[in-house]
Scaffold this active site. Structure first.
Site, short mmCIF file in Angstrom:
data_model
loop_
_atom_site.label_atom_id
_atom_site.label_comp_id
_atom_site.label_asym_id
_atom_site.label_seq_id
_atom_site.Cartn_x
_atom_site.Cartn_y
_atom_site.Cartn_z
N CYS A 79 0.84 -1.19 0.00
CA CYS A 79 0.00 0.00 0.00
C CYS A 79 0.88 1.26 0.00
O CYS A 79 1.64 1.46 -0.94
CB CYS A 79 -1.00 -0.03 1.15
SG CYS A 79 -2.34 1.18 0.98
N HIS A 185 -3.84 -4.61 -0.25
CA HIS A 185 -3.49 -5.18 1.05
C HIS A 185 -3.58 -6.71 0.99
O HIS A 185 -4.67 -7.26 1.13
CB HIS A 185 -4.43 -4.66 2.13
CG HIS A 185 -4.19 -3.24 2.51
ND1 HIS A 185 -3.25 -2.86 3.44
CD2 HIS A 185 -4.76 -2.09 2.07
CE1 HIS A 185 -3.26 -1.54 3.56
NE2 HIS A 185 -4.16 -1.06 2.74
N GLU A 187 -2.78 -8.74 3.25
CA GLU A 187 -3.21 -9.23 4.56
C GLU A 187 -4.72 -9.10 4.75
O GLU A 187 -5.27 -9.65 5.72
CB GLU A 187 -2.45 -8.50 5.68
CG GLU A 187 -2.92 -7.10 5.99
CD GLU A 187 -2.42 -6.03 5.03
OE1 GLU A 187 -2.64 -4.84 5.32
OE2 GLU A 187 -1.83 -6.37 3.98
#
Length: 202
Positions: A79, A185, A187
């Site tokens: 990001c 992202h 995650e």
């Protein structure tokens, strides 16, 4: 061991949990000695480019990251961390980045349709220009990842390894040698994101 760089911004512990989910040891650290010992580095980031860049410079983390990247150590920016890998950003003025991948950070508003919202928040499909990069070896064309951003990587066509459509095709990932960056992202991107982190670890 993977070092997740702690310089005051980023989804540090959700990233650590993602690496644990794929059986990889990761530590959250701002300790230069630990970073030098690590096999791979993750540069996370959320917020404003200028503030994050200032935090990197404050403790000499910018010089350390450049040196580690120059040594050949794999480095993944996520990001805002991806944007920091580029030369500079125009977010609230001009701010210098790490210069590890050629390109600049520009607002998405002028290039997307007027009806599209800023920030761009949501799930978008990945597209791979040319031959698929090894970072996406476990990802299929069209699988979706999660984005939250108002700025994007521009002027970096030679390093773009994935795009996502938000009106036009915007930069979703870049790579140059052992340095990689993803605008989304991983995650927060379920199994697709975990597969990208798995490929990075390999």
């Amino acid at each position: 061991m993977i070092a997740i760089i702690d310089y005051g911004v980023g989804n540090l512990f959700s990233l650590k949990s993602s690496f644990k989910a794929i059986g990889q040891e990761a530590v959250v650290t701002g300790d230069a000695a630990v970073i030098r010992r690590a096999d791979k580095l993750i540069l996370p980031g959320v917020g404003a480019f200028g503030d994050a860049a200032a935090l990197l410079r404050r403790d000499g983390m910018d010089k350390l990251l450049r040196a580690e990247a120059a040594s050949g150590k794999p480095l993944l920016g996520i990001c805002l961390g991806m944007q920091l890998l580029l030369d500079y950003s125009t977010e609230y003025g001009r701010h210098e980045g790490l210069g590890l991948i050629p390109g600049s950070v520009q607002p998405i508003r002028p290039v997307i349709p007027a009806a599209y919202k800023v920030p761009h928040i949501g799930w978008n499909a990945l597209h791979f220009p040319g031959e698929k990069h090894p970072l996406f070896r476990y990802v299929q064309e069209g699988e979706c990842v999660y984005f939250v951003h108002s700025f994007y990587g521009a002027d970096c066509a030679g390093s773009v390894i994935a795009t996502a459509e938000y009106g036009p095709e915007l930069t979703a990932a870049v790579a140059k040698g052992n340095v990689y960056g993803v605008q989304f992202h991983p995650e927060k991107s379920g199994n697709v994101g975990l597969n990208i982190l798995r490929a990075f670890c390999e």
